[in-house]
Enzyme design. Structure first.
Site, PDB file in Angstrom:
ATOM      1  N   ASN A 194       0.847  -1.192   0.000  1.00  0.00           N
ATOM      2  CA  ASN A 194       0.000   0.000   0.000  1.00  0.00           C
ATOM      3  C   ASN A 194       0.884   1.245   0.000  1.00  0.00           C
ATOM      4  O   ASN A 194       1.886   1.298   0.729  1.00  0.00           O
ATOM      5  CB  ASN A 194      -0.839  -0.045   1.292  1.00  0.00           C
ATOM      6  N   GLU A 265      -7.530   4.589   0.592  1.00  0.00           N
ATOM      7  CA  GLU A 265      -7.674   5.650   1.601  1.00  0.00           C
ATOM      8  C   GLU A 265      -8.209   6.917   0.942  1.00  0.00           C
ATOM      9  O   GLU A 265      -7.746   8.029   1.215  1.00  0.00           O
ATOM     10  CB  GLU A 265      -6.324   5.916   2.282  1.00  0.00           C
ATOM     11  N   ASP A 267      -9.578  10.202  -0.355  1.00  0.00           N
ATOM     12  CA  ASP A 267     -10.188  11.497  -0.064  1.00  0.00           C
ATOM     13  C   ASP A 267      -9.690  12.478  -1.127  1.00  0.00           C
ATOM     14  O   ASP A 267      -8.626  12.266  -1.726  1.00  0.00           O
ATOM     15  CB  ASP A 267      -9.927  12.006   1.371  1.00  0.00           C
TER      16      ASP A 267
HETATM   17  O1  G3I Z   1      -6.352   9.659  20.242  1.00  0.00           O
HETATM   18  C1  G3I Z   1      -5.387  10.687  20.539  1.00  0.00           C
HETATM   19  C2  G3I Z   1      -5.987  11.709  21.484  1.00  0.00           C
HETATM   20  O2  G3I Z   1      -6.289  11.076  22.697  1.00  0.00           O
HETATM   21  C3  G3I Z   1      -4.973  12.828  21.672  1.00  0.00           C
HETATM   22  O3  G3I Z   1      -5.558  13.815  22.442  1.00  0.00           O
HETATM   23  C4  G3I Z   1      -4.582  13.417  20.354  1.00  0.00           C
HETATM   24  C5  G3I Z   1      -3.513  14.483  20.510  1.00  0.00           C
HETATM   25  O4  G3I Z   1      -2.762  14.684  19.342  1.00  0.00           O
HETATM   26  O5  G3I Z   1      -4.058  12.401  19.513  1.00  0.00           O
HETATM   27  C6  G3I Z   1      -4.989  11.354  19.248  1.00  0.00           C
HETATM   28  O6  G3I Z   1      -4.365  10.396  18.411  1.00  0.00           O
HETATM   29  C7  G3I Z   1      -4.219  10.761  17.052  1.00  0.00           C
HETATM   30  C8  G3I Z   1      -4.821   9.659  16.210  1.00  0.00           C
HETATM   31  O7  G3I Z   1      -4.625   9.939  14.848  1.00  0.00           O
HETATM   32  C9  G3I Z   1      -6.315   9.472  16.444  1.00  0.00           C
HETATM   33  O8  G3I Z   1      -7.008  10.586  15.988  1.00  0.00           O
HETATM   34  C10 G3I Z   1      -2.753  10.909  16.743  1.00  0.00           C
HETATM   35  O9  G3I Z   1      -2.209  12.016  17.422  1.00  0.00           O
HETATM   36  C11 G3I Z   1      -2.565  11.108  15.261  1.00  0.00           C
HETATM   37  O10 G3I Z   1      -1.178  11.065  14.956  1.00  0.00           O
HETATM   38  C12 G3I Z   1      -3.255  10.015  14.494  1.00  0.00           C
HETATM   39  O11 G3I Z   1      -3.154  10.305  13.129  1.00  0.00           O
HETATM   40  C13 G3I Z   1      -3.381   9.244  12.245  1.00  0.00           C
HETATM   41  C14 G3I Z   1      -2.238   9.169  11.262  1.00  0.00           C
HETATM   42  O12 G3I Z   1      -2.493   8.123  10.343  1.00  0.00           O
HETATM   43  C15 G3I Z   1      -0.911   8.907  11.926  1.00  0.00           C
HETATM   44  O13 G3I Z   1       0.081   8.725  10.980  1.00  0.00           O
HETATM   45  C16 G3I Z   1      -4.680   9.503  11.504  1.00  0.00           C
HETATM   46  O14 G3I Z   1      -5.783   9.420  12.407  1.00  0.00           O
HETATM   47  C17 G3I Z   1      -4.851   8.462  10.404  1.00  0.00           C
HETATM   48  O15 G3I Z   1      -5.940   8.837   9.592  1.00  0.00           O
HETATM   49  C18 G3I Z   1      -3.611   8.401   9.546  1.00  0.00           C
HETATM   50  O16 G3I Z   1      -3.785   7.379   8.596  1.00  0.00           O
HETATM   51  C19 G3I Z   1      -2.734   7.275   7.644  1.00  0.00           C
HETATM   52  C20 G3I Z   1      -2.678   5.830   7.211  1.00  0.00           C
HETATM   53  O17 G3I Z   1      -2.481   4.992   8.306  1.00  0.00           O
HETATM   54  C21 G3I Z   1      -1.598   5.608   6.174  1.00  0.00           C
HETATM   55  N1  G3I Z   1      -1.743   6.505   5.061  1.00  0.00           N
HETATM   56  C22 G3I Z   1      -1.859   7.902   5.392  1.00  0.00           C
HETATM   57  C23 G3I Z   1      -2.975   8.129   6.391  1.00  0.00           C
HETATM   58  C24 G3I Z   1      -3.102   9.579   6.693  1.00  0.00           C
HETATM   59  O18 G3I Z   1      -1.947  10.075   7.299  1.00  0.00           O
END
Ligand code: G3I
Length: 475
Positions: A194, A265, A267
């Protein structure tokens, strides 16, 4: 829980379905969503028939430093929800430089332990696993990433690739391990690679997409272990992340290797429609969904969240719903996607399709040319035919080399291009020249073709290519 998707085309007269999942199922693909346990409102099961844990199956959540499993509660919640609602699950993800948690810095043996534990933990409840995620560098370099786990790679003979005996390659070795686990357990789980910015054959300005080409080489070389390819499809106005007219041709190129292709993924940033989240964004969604529908082996699309406000990139307003917290409103993009899905597939230009008739109401974003077939030349021991996917200013040609009544051990195909047509990229063949009469010859693995059998190579070009007449010479 659903089983593997069956590819099919639908006829034109079917009544329109009213949910994404029903329309997709009819067209022979899944339509999924990324979710977390806090976002499992009823719309998830109503509209989608595939689910990807957005964060809850990442090593940062579930891996211990020795490759064991921990904290699988959220992942289980999502898998159970999917099973109850007859949705496929995509496991995301096993080997990744980011969100590695306790696995950060692990050696291959530990990664292999983790791969085995995760695959066996959920077995066939997970239809697809992203075994390796985002292995390739940013900025269209075409290189592997340089950070862990790719630091585990070793180029034994220093030839610049990792495809030789003695090389170690975290991609290959992780897939080998995953395949072993699947086979040992009699699992039907499919193993995917991926990545993002791999969607088009080209990027902005018509520059060839080196990252896509690098991914293509990986899949081609390790095809025996890899079942599916995910194009993340986070489309935005980064030059390497735009929607190009050759999206369908690139999907087709991978499909021609025999793998399933998914948009994993999806969007679409409103920057790509001048901040319009109405008709403009809807049109972009149409193009992307149509490109998948027109390739028989494009067997699934997953959007990366339900509503704009809950997206990882909420400011881009790139999803199918507004609203939030379980109260969602359909956007124009939603209706466009539903409409395209309801039109069904048009795989008339797809050489890998089983030959089902096209859906007349479909309007492909890539204008197909009539697939010209050149009469075989029986006197040279091989014959060649070419089929074309063309769009304004460019084309992809797929050339089939068929052995005559005796086996051949090598081949050369000469193709005279019309004036103004130039080859920009080719695969599965050595090439001499880019314009005029271009010669293609076999590479090490596809020179031997048994009597009556065939192999295929392809090339991409700019300009217009019509009336191509390949001449095949066997050796
Ligand atoms: O849940 C905690 C929360 O308790 C806290 O207060 C907050 C503070 O920053 O963070 C929250 O966690 C976050 C989590 O998403 C849930 O929302 C993390 O910081 C944040 O880093 C995390 O981001 C995720 C990201 O991957 C990390 O790389 C995104 O949700 C998620 O959509 C994203 O997904 C990635 C795929 O895995 C791979 N391809 C790209 C895609 C987008 O970046």
């Amino acid at each position: 829980m659903g089983s593997a998707v069956t590819v099919q085309s639908i006829g034109p007269a079917a009544a329109a379905e009213t949910t994404l999942r029903a329309a997709a199922a009819k067209a022979g693909l899944f339509f999924g969503v990324a979710a977390s346990p806090g976002r499992l409102s009823s719309i998830v099961g109503q509209e989608f028939n595939q689910l990807t844990p957005e964060n809850d199956m990442k090593p940062s959540t579930i891996a211990t430093s020795s490759g064991g499993l921990q904290n699988t509660g959220n992942a289980d919640t999502l898998v159970n929800y999917a099973q109850t609602n007859n949705m496929l699950v995509r496991g995301h993800t096993l080997v990744w430089h980011s969100q590695a948690g306790a696995l950060q810095g692990a050696n291959q043996a530990t990664l292999n332990t983790f791969i085995g534990n995760a695959l066996n933990r959920w077995g066939n409840r997970i239809a697809y696993w992203d075994v390796v995620n985002e292995a390739l560098d940013d900025n269209n370099t075409g290189n592997r990433r340089s950070q862990w786990p790719h630091t585990l790679n070793r180029d034994a003979n220093g030839d610049g690739d990792l495809f030789d005996t003695g090389d170690t390659d975290v991609i290959r070795d992780s897939f080998i391990r995953a395949k072993q686990v699947v086979q040992a357990g009699g699992l039907t789980t499919k193993l995917c690679i991926n990545d993002y910015d791999v969607e088009g054959l080209t990027v902005r300005g018509g520059v060839q997409n080196r990252k896509a080409n690098a991914l293509y080489e990986i899949v081609r070389n390790y095809r025996q272990y890899i079942d599916c390819v995910g194009f993340q499809a986070h489309f935005n106005d980064n030059p390497n992340s735009i929607i190009t007219d050759d999206l369908q041709a690139n999907i087709q190129r991978f499909a021609d290797l025999g793998v399933e292709v998914h948009l994993t993924e999806l969007d679409i940033d409103d920057d790509l429609s001048n901040n319009d989240i109405g008709a403009g964004q809807a049109e972009n969604y149409r193009k992307v969904v149509r490109a998948c529908l027109n390739v028989a082996k494009c067997t699934g699309i997953t959007v990366w969240g339900i509503a704009d406000s809950e997206s990882w990139r909420s400011s881009e307003r790139g999803l199918l719903f507004t609203g939030g917290s379980g109260n969602y409103q359909k956007k124009a993009a939603y209706h466009a996607v539903l409409d395209e899905l309801n039109k069904g597939r048009d795989v008339s230009t797809d050489p890998t399709s089983p030959g089902t008739p096209p859906t007349p109401s479909a309007s492909p974003s890539v204008t197909p040319s009539v697939p010209p077939t050149t009469p075989p030349n029986p006197t040279t021991g091989c014959s060649a035919t070419v089929s074309l996917n063309s769009w304004t200013g460019g084309f992809v040609a797929t050339v089939r080399v068929t052995a005559g009544t005796a086996p051949i051990n090598g081949w050369t195909v000469g193709i005279a291009l019309p004036s103004g047509a130039t080859v920009t990229n080719s695969w599965n063949a050595n090439r001499t020249g880019t314009s005029g009469t271009v010669q293609f010859s076999n590479v090490s693995y596809n020179g031997s073709v048994n009597a009556g059998q065939y192999t295929e190579f392809g090339f991409q070009g700019s300009g217009t290519a019509t009336g191509l007449t390949p001449v095949c010479t066997a050796s």
